[in-house]
Design a protein around this motif. Structure first.
Motif, PDB file in Angstrom:
ATOM      1  N   LEU A  43      10.699  54.393  12.421  1.00 23.82           N
ATOM      2  CA  LEU A  43       9.673  54.088  13.417  1.00 23.82           C
ATOM      3  C   LEU A  43       8.294  54.080  12.775  1.00 23.82           C
ATOM      4  O   LEU A  43       7.505  53.148  12.994  1.00 23.82           O
ATOM      5  N   ASP A  44       7.984  55.092  11.997  1.00 20.81           N
ATOM      6  CA  ASP A  44       6.657  55.183  11.377  1.00 20.81           C
ATOM      7  C   ASP A  44       6.386  53.983  10.482  1.00 20.81           C
ATOM      8  O   ASP A  44       5.269  53.446  10.452  1.00 20.81           O
ATOM      9  N   GLU A  45       7.400  53.545   9.742  1.00 17.31           N
ATOM     10  CA  GLU A  45       7.224  52.382   8.872  1.00 17.31           C
ATOM     11  C   GLU A  45       6.945  51.125   9.693  1.00 17.31           C
ATOM     12  O   GLU A  45       6.065  50.321   9.339  1.00 17.31           O
ATOM     13  N   ALA A  46       7.682  50.958  10.803  1.00 12.69           N
ATOM     14  CA  ALA A  46       7.471  49.790  11.662  1.00 12.69           C
ATOM     15  C   ALA A  46       6.071  49.816  12.290  1.00 12.69           C
ATOM     16  O   ALA A  46       5.406  48.773  12.404  1.00 12.69           O
ATOM     17  N   LEU A  47       5.618  51.001  12.677  1.00 10.06           N
ATOM     18  CA  LEU A  47       4.283  51.119  13.267  1.00 10.06           C
ATOM     19  C   LEU A  47       3.191  50.775  12.253  1.00 10.06           C
ATOM     20  O   LEU A  47       2.231  50.067  12.563  1.00 10.06           O
ATOM     21  N   ARG A  48       3.333  51.262  11.043  1.00  7.71           N
ATOM     22  CA  ARG A  48       2.333  50.976  10.012  1.00  7.71           C
ATOM     23  C   ARG A  48       2.270  49.482   9.702  1.00  7.71           C
ATOM     24  O   ARG A  48       1.181  48.920   9.513  1.00  7.71           O
ATOM     25  N   ARG A  49       3.440  48.855   9.627  1.00 10.89           N
ATOM     26  CA  ARG A  49       3.456  47.409   9.364  1.00 10.89           C
ATOM     27  C   ARG A  49       2.761  46.637  10.478  1.00 10.89           C
ATOM     28  O   ARG A  49       2.179  45.575  10.241  1.00 10.89           O
ATOM     29  N   ALA A  50       2.821  47.196  11.705  1.00  6.87           N
ATOM     30  CA  ALA A  50       2.167  46.542  12.850  1.00  6.87           C
ATOM     31  C   ALA A  50       0.704  46.943  12.993  1.00  6.87           C
ATOM     32  O   ALA A  50       0.040  46.528  13.938  1.00  6.87           O
ATOM     33  N   GLY A  51       0.205  47.770  12.060  1.00  8.43           N
ATOM     34  CA  GLY A  51      -1.191  48.188  12.113  1.00  8.43           C
ATOM     35  C   GLY A  51      -1.463  49.307  13.096  1.00  8.43           C
ATOM     36  O   GLY A  51      -2.609  49.518  13.491  1.00  8.43           O
ATOM     37  N   LEU A  81      21.994  49.971  27.598  1.00 10.00           N
ATOM     38  CA  LEU A  81      20.662  49.475  27.251  1.00 10.00           C
ATOM     39  C   LEU A  81      20.747  48.357  26.213  1.00 10.00           C
ATOM     40  O   LEU A  81      21.710  48.252  25.458  1.00 10.00           O
ATOM     41  N   ALA A  82      19.701  47.524  26.186  1.00  9.83           N
ATOM     42  CA  ALA A  82      19.566  46.518  25.143  1.00  9.83           C
ATOM     43  C   ALA A  82      19.079  47.198  23.865  1.00  9.83           C
ATOM     44  O   ALA A  82      18.460  48.266  23.912  1.00  9.83           O
ATOM     45  N   PHE A  83      19.345  46.563  22.723  1.00 11.25           N
ATOM     46  CA  PHE A  83      19.049  47.186  21.439  1.00 11.25           C
ATOM     47  C   PHE A  83      18.408  46.191  20.487  1.00 11.25           C
ATOM     48  O   PHE A  83      18.834  45.046  20.381  1.00 11.25           O
ATOM     49  N   SER A  84      17.354  46.657  19.784  1.00  5.04           N
ATOM     50  CA  SER A  84      16.702  45.875  18.730  1.00  5.04           C
ATOM     51  C   SER A  84      16.759  46.690  17.440  1.00  5.04           C
ATOM     52  O   SER A  84      16.227  47.800  17.389  1.00  5.04           O
ATOM     53  N   PRO A  85      17.415  46.182  16.395  1.00  7.10           N
ATOM     54  CA  PRO A  85      17.638  46.981  15.184  1.00  7.10           C
ATOM     55  C   PRO A  85      16.392  47.184  14.334  1.00  7.10           C
ATOM     56  O   PRO A  85      15.535  46.312  14.243  1.00  7.10           O
ATOM     57  N   LEU A  86      16.322  48.368  13.726  1.00  6.84           N
ATOM     58  CA  LEU A  86      15.299  48.687  12.725  1.00  6.84           C
ATOM     59  C   LEU A  86      15.918  48.887  11.345  1.00  6.84           C
ATOM     60  O   LEU A  86      15.353  48.480  10.338  1.00  6.84           O
ATOM     61  N   LYS A  90       4.116  45.669  17.404  1.00 10.61           N
ATOM     62  CA  LYS A  90       2.703  45.804  17.773  1.00 10.61           C
ATOM     63  C   LYS A  90       2.540  46.108  19.263  1.00 10.61           C
ATOM     64  O   LYS A  90       1.590  46.795  19.681  1.00 10.61           O
ATOM     65  N   GLU A  91       3.464  45.613  20.090  1.00  8.01           N
ATOM     66  CA  GLU A  91       3.390  45.842  21.536  1.00  8.01           C
ATOM     67  C   GLU A  91       3.748  47.267  21.933  1.00  8.01           C
ATOM     68  O   GLU A  91       3.579  47.644  23.096  1.00  8.01           O
ATOM     69  N   LEU A  92       4.232  48.063  20.980  1.00  9.25           N
ATOM     70  CA  LEU A  92       4.570  49.449  21.294  1.00  9.25           C
ATOM     71  C   LEU A  92       3.354  50.243  21.759  1.00  9.25           C
ATOM     72  O   LEU A  92       3.493  51.227  22.482  1.00  9.25           O
ATOM     73  N   ALA A  93       2.172  49.838  21.330  1.00  6.16           N
ATOM     74  CA  ALA A  93       0.948  50.532  21.746  1.00  6.16           C
ATOM     75  C   ALA A  93       0.765  50.488  23.263  1.00  6.16           C
ATOM     76  O   ALA A  93       0.074  51.338  23.841  1.00  6.16           O
ATOM     77  N   LYS A  94       1.383  49.502  23.925  1.00  3.48           N
ATOM     78  CA  LYS A  94       1.248  49.357  25.373  1.00  3.48           C
ATOM     79  C   LYS A  94       2.471  49.878  26.125  1.00  3.48           C
ATOM     80  O   LYS A  94       2.525  49.774  27.350  1.00  3.48           O
TER      81      LYS A  94
END
Length: 290
Positions: free
Chosen positions: A181-189, A232-237, A161-165
């Protein structure tokens, strides 16, 4: 181009034996090359080994062998994945046949393969077709790879959800990793299309991680392999299969055989497997997708 390699049935006809007898001859030293779980044979090498015994019917090229005019150029189309770089470097170290790389994402690579402008194309989960036109597609498996978000190691973890910022570095719509990415964005509204319009759109994983490392973006969509290489640090999708797709009728092409031999080798599995975010179990397998 080097001669097209023959199948087990074709070399059995050359030697005037039953195809099952070919496997007995392999144990006695019949020269052959592995292509996934299959064998391919050089007619000249087999004839030299057998003392020149051949049937008249096999004095012409095998019916599926591509002519030089029909053969695609010695090129792979892929997005610059580290596994492909390792594969090509190891193949080049063995000498001809040599292959080059065309930078292309999944959609672009598949189109180049369809047009027969390249010999093989990089592809990953969600992009494994069963056919290209009327031709059956085979897949050379390379790795299972992790896809997710990269960020500077000094930056705190964040939610989707913080990706918007955030200043986001992403990939074009033709890139298969966009689906995660698109799936993660949709889940975050969040609206993926709106996010894409304000994001920095780049052509490869490498360009994404460089943009984040240089401060042009705060977060990027990329493979863990490239993120780790850039510090870089990494967060898995997601975790997905990655490999090369090609026309099944090209499996006898010496250039494809070379790639299969390298991918099946201990050296490739060791080096690529040491890259964070890669699992090389099954590397070199030939697979057929539904």
């Amino acid at each position: 181009m080097s001669e097209h390699l023959l199948t087990t049935d074709e070399i059995a006809a050359v030697l005037r034996v039953h195809p099952k007898h070919v496997y007995r001859l392999l144990k006695k030293g019949l020269p052959a090359r592995r292509v996934g779980s299959e064998w391919r044979f050089s007619r000249d090498e087999v004839l030299a080994w057998s003392g020149g015994k051949a049937t008249p019917a096999m004095t012409e090229p095998a019916p599926e062998a591509a002519s030089d005019a029909d053969a695609p150029p010695s090129l792979l189309a892929a997005n610059g994945d580290i596994a492909v770089q390792v594969l090509l470097r190891m193949a080049t170290a063995l000498g001809p046949p040599l292959l080059g790389l065309v930078q292309a994402d999944k959609g672009q690579a598949a189109e180049l393969l369809r047009r027969r402008a390249v010999l093989a194309a990089g592809a990953h989960a969600g992009g494994f077709p069963s056919h290209i036109g009327d031709d059956r597609v085979a897949r050379l498996h390379l790795v299972e790879r992790e896809i997710g978000f990269v960020r500077p190691r000094t930056a705190a973890p964040f939610s989707a959800k913080e990706l918007a910022k955030k200043r986001l570095a992403t990939r074009p719509t033709t890139a298969g990793v966009r689906a995660y990415l698109d799936e993660a964005l949709r889940r975050a509204g969040l609206d993926p299309e709106r996010m894409q319009q304000r994001a920095l759109v780049l052509d490869s994983h490498l360009e994404v991680v460089l943009a984040v490392a240089a401060g042009r973006a705060e977060v990027g969509l990329a493979s863990r392999a490239w993120g780790e290489r850039a510090g870089l640090a990494f967060s898995p999708l997601a975790t997905e299969a990655y490999g090369l797709i090609l026309r099944a009728r090209d499996l006898g092409d010496p250039r494809i055989v070379r790639l299969c031999e390298v991918a099946q080798g201990k050296a490739f599995r060791a080096e690529a497997g040491a890259v964070p975010g890669y699992d090389t179990a099954g590397a070199g397998d030939i697979r057929y997708d539904a």
